[in-house]
Design a protein around this motif. Structure first.
Motif, short mmCIF file in Angstrom:
data_model
loop_
_atom_site.label_atom_id
_atom_site.label_comp_id
_atom_site.label_asym_id
_atom_site.label_seq_id
_atom_site.Cartn_x
_atom_site.Cartn_y
_atom_site.Cartn_z
N ALA A 53 0.83 -1.21 0.00
CA ALA A 53 0.00 0.00 0.00
C ALA A 53 0.86 1.26 0.00
CB ALA A 53 -0.93 -0.02 1.21
N ASP A 54 1.99 1.23 0.72
CA ASP A 54 2.86 2.40 0.74
C ASP A 54 3.33 2.77 -0.66
OD1 ASP A 54 2.66 2.82 3.42
OD2 ASP A 54 4.51 1.76 3.95
N GLN A 55 3.63 1.76 -1.47
CA GLN A 55 4.04 2.03 -2.85
C GLN A 55 2.87 2.56 -3.68
OE1 GLN A 55 5.50 -1.85 -3.83
NE2 GLN A 55 7.58 -1.42 -3.12
N LEU A 56 1.69 2.02 -3.43
CA LEU A 56 0.50 2.46 -4.15
C LEU A 56 0.18 3.92 -3.84
CD1 LEU A 56 -1.65 1.02 -5.98
CD2 LEU A 56 -3.08 0.88 -3.95
N PHE A 57 0.44 4.35 -2.61
CA PHE A 57 0.12 5.71 -2.18
C PHE A 57 1.19 6.73 -2.57
CE2 PHE A 57 -2.11 3.55 1.61
CZ PHE A 57 -3.21 3.23 0.81
N ASP A 58 2.21 6.30 -3.30
CA ASP A 58 3.29 7.22 -3.68
C ASP A 58 2.83 8.04 -4.89
OD1 ASP A 58 5.66 8.50 -3.73
OD2 ASP A 58 6.89 6.78 -4.32
N VAL A 59 1.98 9.04 -4.60
CA VAL A 59 1.41 9.89 -5.65
C VAL A 59 1.58 11.36 -5.26
CG1 VAL A 59 -0.32 8.17 -6.32
CG2 VAL A 59 -0.90 9.88 -4.59
N GLN A 60 1.40 12.21 -6.25
CA GLN A 60 1.47 13.65 -6.03
C GLN A 60 0.12 14.27 -6.40
OE1 GLN A 60 5.13 16.16 -6.96
NE2 GLN A 60 3.79 16.75 -8.62
N ILE A 61 -0.44 15.10 -5.52
CA ILE A 61 -1.75 15.71 -5.72
C ILE A 61 -1.58 17.22 -5.80
CG2 ILE A 61 -4.13 15.82 -4.87
CD1 ILE A 61 -3.14 12.98 -5.30
N LEU A 62 -2.18 17.86 -6.80
CA LEU A 62 -2.06 19.32 -6.99
C LEU A 62 -3.44 19.92 -7.22
CD1 LEU A 62 -0.47 21.96 -7.50
CD2 LEU A 62 -0.31 21.26 -9.91
N ASN A 63 -3.81 20.90 -6.40
CA ASN A 63 -5.05 21.66 -6.60
C ASN A 63 -4.76 22.80 -7.57
OD1 ASN A 63 -7.45 23.01 -6.45
ND2 ASN A 63 -7.25 23.64 -4.31
N THR A 108 1.92 15.11 -1.25
CA THR A 108 2.22 13.75 -1.69
C THR A 108 1.34 12.77 -0.93
OG1 THR A 108 3.95 13.44 -0.04
CG2 THR A 108 4.61 14.34 -2.17
N GLY A 109 1.08 11.63 -1.56
CA GLY A 109 0.20 10.63 -0.97
C GLY A 109 0.70 10.08 0.34
N LYS A 110 2.00 10.12 0.57
CA LYS A 110 2.54 9.56 1.81
C LYS A 110 2.21 10.44 3.02
CE LYS A 110 6.25 6.81 -0.20
NZ LYS A 110 7.69 6.50 -0.21
N LEU A 111 1.75 11.68 2.77
CA LEU A 111 1.36 12.56 3.87
C LEU A 111 -0.13 12.45 4.17
CD1 LEU A 111 3.37 15.77 2.88
CD2 LEU A 111 4.01 13.99 4.51
N ILE A 112 -0.83 11.60 3.44
CA ILE A 112 -2.27 11.47 3.58
C ILE A 112 -2.59 10.23 4.41
CG2 ILE A 112 -4.43 11.11 2.31
CD1 ILE A 112 -3.10 12.55 -0.06
N GLU A 113 -3.62 10.29 5.23
CA GLU A 113 -4.06 9.11 5.97
C GLU A 113 -5.03 8.31 5.10
OE1 GLU A 113 -5.60 9.97 9.79
OE2 GLU A 113 -3.90 11.21 10.40
N TRP A 114 -4.82 7.00 5.10
CA TRP A 114 -5.59 6.13 4.22
C TRP A 114 -6.39 5.11 5.01
CZ3 TRP A 114 -5.51 6.91 -1.07
CH2 TRP A 114 -4.54 7.79 -1.53
N GLU A 115 -7.52 4.71 4.43
CA GLU A 115 -8.34 3.64 4.99
C GLU A 115 -8.03 2.34 4.24
OE1 GLU A 115 -10.17 4.17 7.51
OE2 GLU A 115 -10.74 6.29 7.51
N ASN A 116 -8.17 1.21 4.94
CA ASN A 116 -8.12 -0.11 4.30
C ASN A 116 -6.80 -0.45 3.64
OD1 ASN A 116 -10.85 -0.44 4.99
ND2 ASN A 116 -11.51 0.53 3.08
#
Length: 368
Positions: free
Chosen positions: A39-49, A88-96
């Motif tokens: 999951a940690d690898q899956l969450f390695d994303v970048q989000i931009l508003n 980045t996705g690693k700074l976000i809290e995830w469910e499941n």
């Protein structure tokens, strides 16, 4: 301004506002094209508003394969993005996240072509009511074609001079070696049998599972291998309980032990060999071996380890000083070495050129 035109403009704006907003948030997976096992690898994303206003919502990740459809659905907790903010996705809290990690063995197995799965990953940023998609990024990747394990030693049809051979093979590659375990089957082969027939129908002399290494010494306490008999063996690689690759079936035969190559001229000191095979030398109180020092080394560079554990080493071994030419060396076996009489050990000498020399040995119970 014409009243009809104003009504038309307001109606158009209402219609636009009712549609899902797409493109307000950019999503960029940073591991695209790389295997995603956790999951940690899956969450390695970048989000931009990209908008000029505060945006709130959830990130949803869908993982699918061509064979079984959706295999994972993960969602973040509420994400708040300021105008122009990038996270980045690693700074976000995830469910499941555990749900995806529990599939890692399955994904690893499918990835090497077991199910010929085509994986699709979709990242979406959805509004709080989950009615609108503010950003989306999807991509596909194909299974990684991995090489199966391959037998290494003893070589196919080789005649060996030990009843406790060191069986080695090359690993499945490329894949995380910690996810792979191996099983090994060895049988006696009759003259009238093919190798495959012998392996599938004869009683196994060795049938072991869950091996983490790519080396196995035929156990001293196992069913003894016999001179002039031929043996067939094969290794299977698995991820979890799923087989992912099998070697060819090779054979070897037990011949006469080569005493002359193992013993120095005076008959009391063992010669080192360039290979890891050979009858284990039985040690009572000390290891005695001969070493030709042609490099002018002053101290022997060596280690001792269990033949089944290439990474470990016995600690606090004595320094062995060398002279030029032939050296007859002794290593007194100490009780603190904690050597197991049931195990085969390897003395390995590393020469300045990088060449390695070996001596297999077993011990009796040490009494100091």
């Amino acid at each position: 301004m014409n009243a009809n035109w104003i009504r038309t403009f307001l109606l158009l704006m209402l219609c636009i506002g009712a549609l899902p907003v797409v493109g307000q948030v950019n999503i960029l997976p940073l591991r695209q094209g790389m295997p995603l096992y956790t999951a940690d690898q899956l969450f390695d994303v970048q989000i931009l508003n990209t908008s000029n206003q505060l945006t709130e919502g959830f990130i949803v990740i869908l993982v699918q394969d061509s064979r079984s459809g959706q295999i994972a659905n993960l969602q973040s907790r509420l994400v708040t993005l300021q105008a122009g903010e990038r996270i980045t996705g690693k700074l976000i809290e995830w469910e499941n996240s555990f749900a995806y990690n529990s599939l890692s063995d399955q994904l690893s197995a499918e990835r090497i072509g077991l199910s010929f799965a085509q994986f699709k990953y979709c990242y979406r940023f959805v509004t709080i009511d989950q009615q609108n998609i503010l950003g989306e990024y999807c991509y596909e990747d194909a299974p990684v074609n991995l090489a199966p394990p391959r037998l290494s030693t003893p070589r196919n049809t080789e005649v060996i001079q030990t009843i406790n051979p060191v069986l080695t093979w090359l690993p499945v590659a490329p894949v995380d070696p910690t996810k792979v375990n191996y099983s090994l089957r060895l049988v006696e082969k009759e003259i009238y049998q093919s190798s495959i027939e012998a392996l599938t129908t004869n009683f196994p002399l060795l049938d072991v599972y869950g091996l983490g290494n790519t080396v196995l010494v035929y156990p001293v306490g196992g069913i003894p291998l016999e001179k002039d008999k031929e043996y067939a063996w094969q290794v299977t690689a698995s991820i979890g309980d799923i087989p992912v690759g099998t070697t060819e079936v090779w054979t070897f035969k037990i011949g006469e032990e080569r005493v002359a190559e193992d013993v120095a001229p005076d008959g009391s000191f063992r010669r080192l060999k360039s290979s890891q095979d050979g009858m284990p030398y039985q040690v009572e109180s000390e290891i005695r071996f001969a070493y030709d020092n042609y490099h002018g080394s002053e101290v022997l560079n060596y280690r001792i380890y269990e033949a089944t554990d290439l990474t470990g080493s016995i600690e606090k071994l004595p320094n062995l000083k060398l002279v030029n030419g032939l050296n007859q060396l002794r290593i007194k076996i100490k009780k603190r070495f904690d050597l197991d009489p049931k195990e085969v050990y390897m003395l390995e000498v590393i020469e300045p050129s990088g060449k390695r020399l070996y001596l297999n040995f077993i011990t009796k119970d040490i009494v100091e």
